[in-house]
Scaffold this motif. Structure first.
Motif, PDB file in Angstrom:
ATOM      1  N   MET A  53      46.721  21.776  46.382  1.00  0.00           N
ATOM      2  CA  MET A  53      47.732  20.923  47.009  1.00  0.00           C
ATOM      3  C   MET A  53      47.911  21.322  48.463  1.00  0.00           C
ATOM      4  SD  MET A  53      48.794  18.761  44.791  1.00  0.00           S
ATOM      5  CE  MET A  53      50.193  18.167  45.713  1.00  0.00           C
TER       6      MET A  53
ATOM      7  N   TYR B  13      52.199  20.200  49.457  1.00  0.00           N
ATOM      8  CA  TYR B  13      53.355  20.612  48.677  1.00  0.00           C
ATOM      9  C   TYR B  13      54.497  21.079  49.557  1.00  0.00           C
ATOM     10  CZ  TYR B  13      52.804  25.729  49.128  1.00  0.00           C
ATOM     11  OH  TYR B  13      52.760  27.011  49.605  1.00  0.00           O
TER      12      TYR B  13
ATOM     13  N   PRO C 121      52.930  28.448  44.887  1.00  0.00           N
ATOM     14  CA  PRO C 121      51.757  28.247  44.035  1.00  0.00           C
ATOM     15  C   PRO C 121      51.025  29.518  43.644  1.00  0.00           C
ATOM     16  CG  PRO C 121      51.245  27.666  46.310  1.00  0.00           C
ATOM     17  CD  PRO C 121      52.715  27.956  46.264  1.00  0.00           C
TER      18      PRO C 121
ATOM     19  N   ARG D  12      49.205  27.871  37.111  1.00  0.00           N
ATOM     20  CA  ARG D  12      48.039  26.998  37.194  1.00  0.00           C
ATOM     21  C   ARG D  12      47.807  26.627  38.652  1.00  0.00           C
ATOM     22  NH1 ARG D  12      48.637  21.971  33.239  1.00  0.00           N
ATOM     23  NH2 ARG D  12      50.083  21.422  34.918  1.00  0.00           N
ATOM     24  N   SER D  13      46.582  26.229  38.973  1.00  0.00           N
ATOM     25  CA  SER D  13      46.298  25.858  40.356  1.00  0.00           C
ATOM     26  C   SER D  13      46.994  24.564  40.738  1.00  0.00           C
ATOM     27  CB  SER D  13      44.789  25.733  40.580  1.00  0.00           C
ATOM     28  OG  SER D  13      44.232  24.784  39.694  1.00  0.00           O
ATOM     29  N   GLU D  14      47.066  23.621  39.815  1.00  0.00           N
ATOM     30  CA  GLU D  14      47.733  22.353  40.092  1.00  0.00           C
ATOM     31  C   GLU D  14      49.217  22.444  39.741  1.00  0.00           C
ATOM     32  OE1 GLU D  14      46.426  19.560  41.540  1.00  0.00           O
ATOM     33  OE2 GLU D  14      44.767  20.945  41.920  1.00  0.00           O
ATOM     34  N   PRO D  15      50.075  21.851  40.544  1.00  0.00           N
ATOM     35  CA  PRO D  15      51.511  21.943  40.269  1.00  0.00           C
ATOM     36  C   PRO D  15      51.970  20.965  39.204  1.00  0.00           C
ATOM     37  CG  PRO D  15      51.157  20.568  42.175  1.00  0.00           C
ATOM     38  CD  PRO D  15      49.792  21.069  41.770  1.00  0.00           C
TER      39      PRO D  15
ATOM     40  N   THR E 226      54.498  18.080  38.877  1.00  0.00           N
ATOM     41  CA  THR E 226      55.137  17.173  39.835  1.00  0.00           C
ATOM     42  C   THR E 226      56.236  16.400  39.128  1.00  0.00           C
ATOM     43  OG1 THR E 226      53.118  16.973  41.137  1.00  0.00           O
ATOM     44  CG2 THR E 226      54.770  15.262  41.432  1.00  0.00           C
TER      45      THR E 226
ATOM     46  N   HIS F 177      56.999  19.577  43.840  1.00  0.00           N
ATOM     47  CA  HIS F 177      55.840  20.231  43.232  1.00  0.00           C
ATOM     48  C   HIS F 177      56.249  21.653  42.869  1.00  0.00           C
ATOM     49  CE1 HIS F 177      53.492  16.819  44.343  1.00  0.00           C
ATOM     50  NE2 HIS F 177      53.438  17.101  45.636  1.00  0.00           N
TER      51      HIS F 177
ATOM     52  N   TRP G 122      55.569  25.367  40.217  1.00  0.00           N
ATOM     53  CA  TRP G 122      54.645  26.199  39.452  1.00  0.00           C
ATOM     54  C   TRP G 122      55.432  27.238  38.651  1.00  0.00           C
ATOM     55  CZ3 TRP G 122      53.946  24.507  44.338  1.00  0.00           C
ATOM     56  CH2 TRP G 122      52.733  23.874  44.664  1.00  0.00           C
TER      57      TRP G 122
END
Length: 276
Positions: free
Chosen positions: A1, A4, A133, A182-185, A187, A207, A209
């Protein structure tokens, strides 16, 4: 991201003035009573110990009510936040409270570059890590801010609390969201905010984590710090699971039904190793 920071900053900028005006923040009490401390900092007192003449930095300080409270305990405080609107309100809080606090606008990960190093302690409050993140990068930032022997103090929402479905019916606790980083948040797009206000907001997407407790502790150790304390608590300073919690005093909330089944928050302390 890559966006973010912009998305989350817009969310916090939008809410800063409403938080300053809300009875959910102790702005008027800090202004009226020079001995008043925020409920969050009062909860921390038994573990915080003396801060007299210590140089501290409060990461993700928002509108600064906890930062001012730490200054009232005798610390020379710096507050850091990425939201310019939040810091405008923080400076107003400090002026009303008669507290000499320095505020700096910055992303957390750049804190050591803009705020310097050699601090006696780094303080981080509840609801901060979920906006970041990479918890390992955060821990390295903390270590860079601290002098050798300096202390990290963080009370935070427990990662198990962050996994739960706030809208699940009944009294069952339903695990819905990831426990591990995780790498992706995640949302979310949700109106309103966590304190009382009638203001409607334009920016409602965030966003976020989660970070597992083991990941957080490992990050702290890998950054050259030694863990000196870990306490899990059975309360949290807001109604984290609406309809399933009761207020237990001093702004703290707890599960109504069998609160022993959930660690609500934790306090982690660590010191920077002298050789790191």
């Amino acid at each position: 991201m890559t966006d973010y920071l912009d998305v989350n900053r817009a969310n916090w900028d939008d809410r800063a003035a409403a938080h300053f005006a809300s009875p959910g923040y102790p702005v008027s009490k800090l202004a009226a009573d020079p001995s008043h401390l925020s409920e969050v900092v009062r909860f921390d007192l038994p573990l915080l110990g003396s801060l007299t003449n210590q140089r501290g930095i409060h990461l993700q300080c928002h509108i600064g009510t906890d930062t001012v409270s730490l200054a009232r305990l005798g610390a020379d405080m710096t507050g850091l936040d990425f939201s310019g609107k939040s810091l405008e309100e923080a400076r107003r809080v400090a002026e009303l409270a008669g507290a000499g606090v320095r505020f700096i606008q910055s992303d957390v990960y750049a804190a050591a570059e803009v705020a310097g190093s050699g601090y006696d302690f780094v303080y981080t409050g509840v609801g901060a890590l979920i906006w970041l993140p990479d918890v390992a990068r955060w821990a390295r930032t903390v270590a860079a801010l601290l002098r050798p022997g300096g202390r990290l103090f963080i009370r935070e929402g427990h990662p198990m609390l962050w996994t739960l479905d706030e809208e699940a019916p009944g009294t069952d606790l339903v695990v819905k969201y990831p426990y591990f980083e995780r790498s992706e948040p995640l949302t979310f797009t949700t109106g309103g905010t966590y304190v009382e206000t009638e203001v409607e907001f334009a920016h409602n997407t965030t966003h976020e984590w989660n970070h597992g407790l083991g990941e957080i502790i490992t990050a702290v150790l890998d950054a050259g710090m030694t863990v000196t304390g870990l306490v899990e608590h059975q309360s949290v300073p807001w109604e984290a699971l609406p309809g399933r919690m009761r207020e237990v005093g001093d702004g703290e909330w707890q599960l109504i039904d069998n609160p022993d089944r959930l660690p609500h928050t934790y306090t982690l302390q660590a010191i920077r190793n002298t050789a790191s």
